[in-house]
Design an enzyme around this catalytic site. Structure first.
Site, PDB file in Angstrom:
ATOM      1  N   CYS A   1       3.127   1.698   2.964  1.00 56.21           N
ATOM      2  CA  CYS A   1       4.376   0.939   2.878  1.00 56.21           C
ATOM      3  C   CYS A   1       5.420   1.727   2.089  1.00 56.21           C
ATOM      4  O   CYS A   1       6.605   1.754   2.446  1.00 56.21           O
ATOM      5  CB  CYS A   1       4.137  -0.417   2.222  1.00 56.21           C
TER       6      CYS A   1
ATOM      7  N   ASP B   1      39.526 -23.746 -26.262  1.00 55.10           N
ATOM      8  CA  ASP B   1      40.269 -23.698 -25.012  1.00 55.10           C
ATOM      9  C   ASP B   1      40.511 -25.142 -24.579  1.00 55.10           C
ATOM     10  O   ASP B   1      39.849 -26.068 -25.060  1.00 55.10           O
ATOM     11  CB  ASP B   1      39.454 -22.935 -23.965  1.00 55.10           C
TER      12      ASP B   1
ATOM     13  N   ASP C   1      38.912 -16.730 -20.846  1.00 55.81           N
ATOM     14  CA  ASP C   1      38.466 -16.835 -22.239  1.00 55.81           C
ATOM     15  C   ASP C   1      37.489 -15.734 -22.615  1.00 55.81           C
ATOM     16  O   ASP C   1      37.094 -15.629 -23.778  1.00 55.81           O
ATOM     17  CB  ASP C   1      37.778 -18.188 -22.479  1.00 55.81           C
TER      18      ASP C   1
ATOM     19  N   CYS D   1       0.838  -1.199   0.000  1.00 59.17           N
ATOM     20  CA  CYS D   1       0.000   0.000   0.000  1.00 59.17           C
ATOM     21  C   CYS D   1       0.876   1.253   0.000  1.00 59.17           C
ATOM     22  O   CYS D   1       2.104   1.188   0.096  1.00 59.17           O
ATOM     23  CB  CYS D   1      -0.922   0.019   1.221  1.00 59.17           C
TER      24      CYS D   1
ATOM     25  N   ASP E   1      35.454 -21.669 -21.783  1.00 54.88           N
ATOM     26  CA  ASP E   1      34.595 -21.705 -20.603  1.00 54.88           C
ATOM     27  C   ASP E   1      35.070 -20.846 -19.444  1.00 54.88           C
ATOM     28  O   ASP E   1      34.333 -20.648 -18.488  1.00 54.88           O
ATOM     29  CB  ASP E   1      34.467 -23.145 -20.102  1.00 54.88           C
TER      30      ASP E   1
END
Length: 729
Positions: free
Chosen positions: A48, A448, A632, A45, A628
């Site tokens: 609040c 990689d 990289d 509300c 990954d």
């Protein structure tokens, strides 16, 4: 357990204090306010809202706080020293539940909201189209005079608000383009819709026989369908540069003569001493002056095994201190650290990738002005020929509708959606809307090593050659360590049914290994230099029992599933395959030989990988990077197109165009095949759209096609393009 890695004072207190105070003031002035987003699930509300905003405003350092009741969020602008934890504690004390939101959650919510809005606009257009079509059937069936006019006005009442709401994406984009003096696909789309509406209203007000509200709303619906398909192929995510920047440590423990105190990293300067506790990230680039530990350097090298760190060893911002406390003398801080420079490199690479011109953009560049010129010439020509503005406007509207780039608008998203669905079933998620087009151009693939071609987890080799007693002692020592090699050795020995020997006083020495007492003799398991052994090219842990010769337990990194098949398939296609890794030369060379890869680069830092890919592309190569690690990220960003496994770190996944959802690399060659077929389908769709225009446009210009017939023809071309795209499934 791993291999080794290769200001004057013034006598005047006031004079000494003045430069320091000025520098501190300047550093604080240079620090920018931070924006903190909080989730507030309990607010409901206006009271609040005022309560939360009031509580936050009373916090020292908070400059502004705004609450959104719909999203149940608070956005707080505050000084850098104010943390989300501080604000959460204040709100909790005020009786409100609060949680910090990260940028990824906010971006994902924004993406979801955009998708829902498009779907809602398409639903409104579809509902309006069905109702207007029902009314049009009555008109086509022969309704006349007042009945026909009533149906036209009802159609107008349905169509106008529906298009005003549903057509906003096209109208906004067209206006934005026209404001800066350029044309895009949405300009002819908007003109076609508006001209059809204007013509229909004019006909309705003059009690004319034909109104084209059904054509206008149908056109809007089909175009929104294409726009929604295009939206589904895009994965809006955080910038990889932002992911790297998020790894920068905001605060550090400054070591001074009187003790330690926590300060913002922005206040640090080269030469200062910083304490890094176990588990913490390095806040600066520097050199260790005190303490011994092991450091996770995967940020720079991609290698998952920690390395020894002691006095004299250089460390970089973002690396993780694993075992023992360290004191580091700063050599570079803030924007000068290697982590920040990597983030800048990634940001530059990302901006360069955004310059890629898709096939649809190339078509729009030629198509949009041609449509406008043709419609304008048709209007002028028929007006001069017939002298009737009404007839000229009808024909111009028909030309705009029949040439409306709906088929072109669907040509790319229909194909990419079909191709993305096929690849998703094979375990690959397409993130970027131009990734398939770029993937089809690839002639060089760079892999990689650790975590990509290999599983990134150590695996014990040749246990059958070891004495049972040595294995029992090694197991007792390995179980007393959290080092990855010790954990792998312990798991392998237990799997063989080995029981641990009774070793007393087991203790781990950070950076060295584990030691204990067995039958009155000291036993050690750890680094070669620590136990007095000679390190070889292979990764090993050495067991030393008393004065006997040290025994080596050797480790290897197992291949990822499908790695051999993927490399073999790529080489068979004539694709150049390159292996680049931060690992040692012997390890990289051995893996390259095992997989038949002729081109490889070892001991490569993040900048080296990115530079090598840029050099390949400068020679004309179209490079696919598969990696990954955080190291990289720059290479993934600078490559023509990139793939990362779902197990990759956040920054790597964000920087990549495609995410490999499973652990198998075998779909990578298939992705190249699917991408090639997708681009061929896109070009076929462009040819279909072109053929349709070659046949239909002369009919519209000649006045043989009304706007309604033009809309039906446009819809037919769109359906044809979509069916052709479905051949990819």
């Amino acid at each position: 357990m791993t291999a080794d890695l290769r200001a004057p004072m013034s006598a005047c207190p006031a004079c000494a204090a003045m430069p320091a105070s000025e520098a501190l003031a300047q550093s604080k002035a240079a620090m920018k306010d931070a924006t903190i987003s909080l989730s507030l699930p309990g607010i409901h509300c206006a009271a609040c809202i005022s309560g939360v905003e009031g509580a936050l405003a009373r916090v020292e350092g908070v400059h502004e706080a705004r609450v959104n009741l719909t999203l149940k969020r608070a956005s707080v602008t505050a000084a850098p020293e104010v943390t989300a934890d501080d604000l959460v504690a204040v709100l909790t004390g005020a009786g409100y539940e609060a949680h910090e939101l990260d940028a990824g959650t906010i971006a994902a919510t924004k993406t979801d909201r955009e998708g829902r809005e498009l779907l809602m606009r398409m639903a409104v257009a579809g509902f309006a189209m069905m109702n207007v079509m029902l009314l049009s059937v009555s008109v086509w069936s022969g309704a006349e005079a007042a009945t026909r006019d009533m149906f036209h006005w009802i159609s107008a009442a349905i169509t106008l608000p529906a298009i005003a709401f549903s057509g906003q994406p096209f109208f906004r984009n067209a206006w934005a383009a026209l404001r800066v003096g350029r044309l895009n696909m949405d300009v002819p789309i908007s003109l076609a819709i508006l001209l059809a509406l204007v013509t229909s209203l004019w006909e309705t007000m003059l009690s004319g026989e034909h109104a084209y509200f059904d054509a206008a709303i149908s056109l809007t619906f089909f175009l929104l369908a294409g726009r929604y398909l295009d939206h589904r192929t895009r994965a809006i995510a955080r910038s990889a540069a932002e992911e790297l920047t998020a790894l920068e440590v905001p605060r550090a423990w400054l070591v001074e003569g009187t003790g330690e105190r926590q300060v913002p990293v922005a206040e640090l300067a080269p030469g200062m001493l910083v304490r890094v506790r176990p588990g913490g990230r390095m806040p600066v680039d520097g050199e260790i002056v005190e303490g011994r530990s092991e450091v996770d350097r995967s940020l720079l090298t991609g290698e998952t095994l920690p390395v020894f760190a002691g006095p004299g060893v250089a460390v970089s911002a973002g690396e993780v201190n694993l075992t023992g406390p360290l004191v580091v003398r700063a050599t570079a801080v803030g924007a000068e650290t290697s982590l920040h420079r990597m983030a800048e490199l990634v940001a530059v690479a990302e901006s360069g990738r955004s310059n890629y011109t898709s096939l649809a953009d190339k078509a729009a560049k030629l198509y949009a002005p041609g449509v406008h010129i043709l419609a304008a010439l048709s209007f002028v020509g028929w007006w001069l020929w017939s002298g009737d503005v009404r007839v000229a406007l009808n024909i111009a509207a028909a030309v705009l509708i029949i040439t409306c780039p709906c088929a072109l608008g669907l040509a790319v998203p229909a194909v990419t959606t079909a191709a993305s669905g096929r690849l998703f079933r094979r375990g690959m998620l397409i993130k970027h809307h131009t990734a398939l087009e770029r993937l089809a151009e690839v002639d060089t693939v760079v892999f990689d090593k650790t975590g990509t071609l290999t599983a990134g987890a150590p695996e014990v080799m040749g246990l059958e050659g070891h004495d049972l007693q040595d294995m029992e002692v090694a197991l007792a020592l390995a179980e007393g360590s959290a080092h990855p090699l010790s954990m792998a050795l312990a798991a392998a020995l237990r799997a063989r049914g080995v029981a641990a020997a009774e070793v007393a006083e087991v203790a781990e020495l950070p950076g060295y290994g584990t030691r204990g007492l067995w039958r009155g003799e000291e036993v050690r398991l750890g680094r070669a230099a620590w136990v007095g052994a000679e390190a070889g090219a292979e990764t090993s842990a050495f067991l030393k029992v008393g004065e006997r010769r040290a025994v080596a337990f050797r480790f290897t990194d197992s291949l990822r599933a499908g790695a051999e098949d993927a490399v073999a398939a790529l080489l068979a296609r004539g694709v150049k395959v390159v292996l680049m890794s931060g690992d040692t030369t012997p390890a990289v060379e051995a893996l390259a030989g095992r997989l038949g890869i002729r081109h490889w680069l070892a001991e490569a830092l993040p900048g080296d990988k990115a530079a090598r890919i840029e050099a390949l592309q400068a020679e004309g190569a179209k490079v696919l990077m598969v990696g990954d690690g955080l190291n990289d990220t720059a290479a993934l960003s600078v490559a023509h197109v990139s793939i990362s496994p779902a197990s990759a770190l956040d920054a790597a996944r964000v920087a990549s165009d495609i995410v490999l959802l499973g652990g198998d690399l075998s779909p990578v060659p298939e992705a190249l095949d699917v991408a090639g077929k997708a681009v061929r389908r896109i070009r076929e769709n462009f040819r279909i759209a072109t053929l349709y225009n070659v046949v239909a446009v002369p009919l519209a210009v000649a006045g043989l096609a009304t706007p309604l017939i033009a809309a039906l023809a446009m819809s037919l071309s769109s359906v044809t393009v979509s069916l052709n795209a479905l051949r990819l499934r």
